[in-house]
Design a protein around this motif. Sequence first.
Motif, PDB file in Angstrom:
ATOM      1  N   SER A  37      -0.098   7.171   0.574  1.00  0.00           N
ATOM      2  CA  SER A  37      -1.396   7.844   0.428  1.00  0.00           C
ATOM      3  C   SER A  37      -2.560   7.006   0.934  1.00  0.00           C
ATOM      4  O   SER A  37      -3.675   7.525   1.082  1.00  0.00           O
ATOM      5  CB  SER A  37      -1.628   8.217  -1.038  1.00  0.00           C
ATOM      6  N   ALA A  38      -2.350   5.719   1.218  1.00  0.00           N
ATOM      7  CA  ALA A  38      -3.420   4.871   1.743  1.00  0.00           C
ATOM      8  C   ALA A  38      -3.708   5.139   3.218  1.00  0.00           C
ATOM      9  O   ALA A  38      -4.770   4.773   3.729  1.00  0.00           O
ATOM     10  CB  ALA A  38      -3.065   3.398   1.565  1.00  0.00           C
ATOM     11  N   ALA A  42      -7.102   3.310   2.755  1.00  0.00           N
ATOM     12  CA  ALA A  42      -7.180   1.858   2.903  1.00  0.00           C
ATOM     13  C   ALA A  42      -6.417   1.309   4.095  1.00  0.00           C
ATOM     14  O   ALA A  42      -6.365   0.089   4.292  1.00  0.00           O
ATOM     15  CB  ALA A  42      -6.677   1.179   1.627  1.00  0.00           C
ATOM     16  N   GLU A  52      -4.059  -4.471  -6.105  1.00  0.00           N
ATOM     17  CA  GLU A  52      -3.866  -3.108  -5.607  1.00  0.00           C
ATOM     18  C   GLU A  52      -5.110  -2.227  -5.711  1.00  0.00           C
ATOM     19  O   GLU A  52      -5.352  -1.392  -4.830  1.00  0.00           O
ATOM     20  CB  GLU A  52      -2.681  -2.449  -6.319  1.00  0.00           C
ATOM     21  N   ASP A  64      -6.581  -3.155   7.744  1.00  0.00           N
ATOM     22  CA  ASP A  64      -6.405  -3.237   6.297  1.00  0.00           C
ATOM     23  C   ASP A  64      -7.803  -3.234   5.700  1.00  0.00           C
ATOM     24  O   ASP A  64      -8.556  -4.193   5.855  1.00  0.00           O
ATOM     25  CB  ASP A  64      -5.654  -4.530   5.967  1.00  0.00           C
ATOM     26  N   LYS A  73      -6.918  -2.809  -2.619  1.00  0.00           N
ATOM     27  CA  LYS A  73      -6.188  -2.755  -1.358  1.00  0.00           C
ATOM     28  C   LYS A  73      -5.395  -1.462  -1.140  1.00  0.00           C
ATOM     29  O   LYS A  73      -5.047  -1.153  -0.003  1.00  0.00           O
ATOM     30  CB  LYS A  73      -5.189  -3.927  -1.293  1.00  0.00           C
ATOM     31  N   ALA A  74      -5.080  -0.732  -2.201  1.00  0.00           N
ATOM     32  CA  ALA A  74      -4.125   0.380  -2.099  1.00  0.00           C
ATOM     33  C   ALA A  74      -4.762   1.745  -2.316  1.00  0.00           C
ATOM     34  O   ALA A  74      -4.057   2.736  -2.500  1.00  0.00           O
ATOM     35  CB  ALA A  74      -2.990   0.173  -3.109  1.00  0.00           C
ATOM     36  N   PHE A  75      -6.085   1.819  -2.257  1.00  0.00           N
ATOM     37  CA  PHE A  75      -6.781   3.078  -2.498  1.00  0.00           C
ATOM     38  C   PHE A  75      -6.575   4.050  -1.323  1.00  0.00           C
ATOM     39  O   PHE A  75      -6.167   3.651  -0.224  1.00  0.00           O
ATOM     40  CB  PHE A  75      -8.270   2.822  -2.727  1.00  0.00           C
ATOM     41  N   ASP A  76      -6.887   5.318  -1.549  1.00  0.00           N
ATOM     42  CA  ASP A  76      -6.779   6.326  -0.482  1.00  0.00           C
ATOM     43  C   ASP A  76      -7.674   5.940   0.691  1.00  0.00           C
ATOM     44  O   ASP A  76      -8.859   5.659   0.519  1.00  0.00           O
ATOM     45  CB  ASP A  76      -7.192   7.707  -0.996  1.00  0.00           C
ATOM     46  N   LYS A 125       0.865  -1.174   0.000  1.00  0.00           N
ATOM     47  CA  LYS A 125       0.000   0.000   0.000  1.00  0.00           C
ATOM     48  C   LYS A 125       0.909   1.233   0.000  1.00  0.00           C
ATOM     49  O   LYS A 125       1.933   1.248   0.706  1.00  0.00           O
ATOM     50  CB  LYS A 125      -0.875   0.039   1.251  1.00  0.00           C
ATOM     51  N   HIS A 185     -15.929   3.234  -0.221  1.00  0.00           N
ATOM     52  CA  HIS A 185     -15.051   3.908  -1.175  1.00  0.00           C
ATOM     53  C   HIS A 185     -15.283   3.242  -2.528  1.00  0.00           C
ATOM     54  O   HIS A 185     -14.681   2.227  -2.847  1.00  0.00           O
ATOM     55  CB  HIS A 185     -13.585   3.788  -0.761  1.00  0.00           C
ATOM     56  N   SER A 189      -4.819   6.772   6.638  1.00  0.00           N
ATOM     57  CA  SER A 189      -5.876   7.702   7.007  1.00  0.00           C
ATOM     58  C   SER A 189      -6.102   7.672   8.511  1.00  0.00           C
ATOM     59  O   SER A 189      -5.842   6.660   9.168  1.00  0.00           O
ATOM     60  CB  SER A 189      -7.182   7.342   6.289  1.00  0.00           C
TER      61      SER A 189
END
Length: 209
Positions: free
Chosen positions: A52-53, A115, A107, A89, A110-113, A49, A62, A55
């Motif tokens: 940027s993932a 996440a 990805e 996760d 799993k790798a979005f903003d 990730k 999302h 938060s």
Amino acid sequence: MFKGKAVKTVQFNDKSVTPSKIICIGRNYVDHIAELGNEVPDEMVVFIKPNSAISDELMSYHQEPLHYEAEICFMVENGQFAAVAVGLDLTKRALQTQLKTKGLPWERAKAFDGAAVFSDFVAIDNIENSLTVALRINEQLMQVGSVELMIYSPSAILNELKSFITLQDGDIVMTGTPKGVGVVNAGDTFTGSIYDNKQNLVAKEWQAK
């Protein structure tokens, strides 16, 4: 180093740390593999990730409903696991299933903003098999799993990662999730904890949005 939105940080020893990446280990608990109907892998499953993932907010949606996966997470310092936290996760399960069916990378699921969410990291001198992650939703225990239940131990994970990727100070390694994953519902209260035996090392509460 990073362009666009401000880089994301996590807390360790009352300091803000900027991980260059989050390295995730998939399918590391046999019971979780079974609950999703997956096969036990022949070798370690690794995906990444981006910074940027990260938060501070736990999202429930999302582009599609999100699923939670609570994990024991380690921070790297001087090439070793120096601190531990509880992390979630977040996964687009429907999209992940589609991608797996087609043999494509995960990805997008799993790798979005947004996440990945984490508690504060706390220093550890060594990693014992007694380390356990627990997740409660609205005070009901949903997930619990210890290091001793992992297919790949933290030391095995660290050695494997070092064999092919540079680990920078502040990088985070998520070590996989035990059984009990499910949908994040807006308004629910999530409480994640890391224990060493019965001692609570760190905990974090999130209100799902």
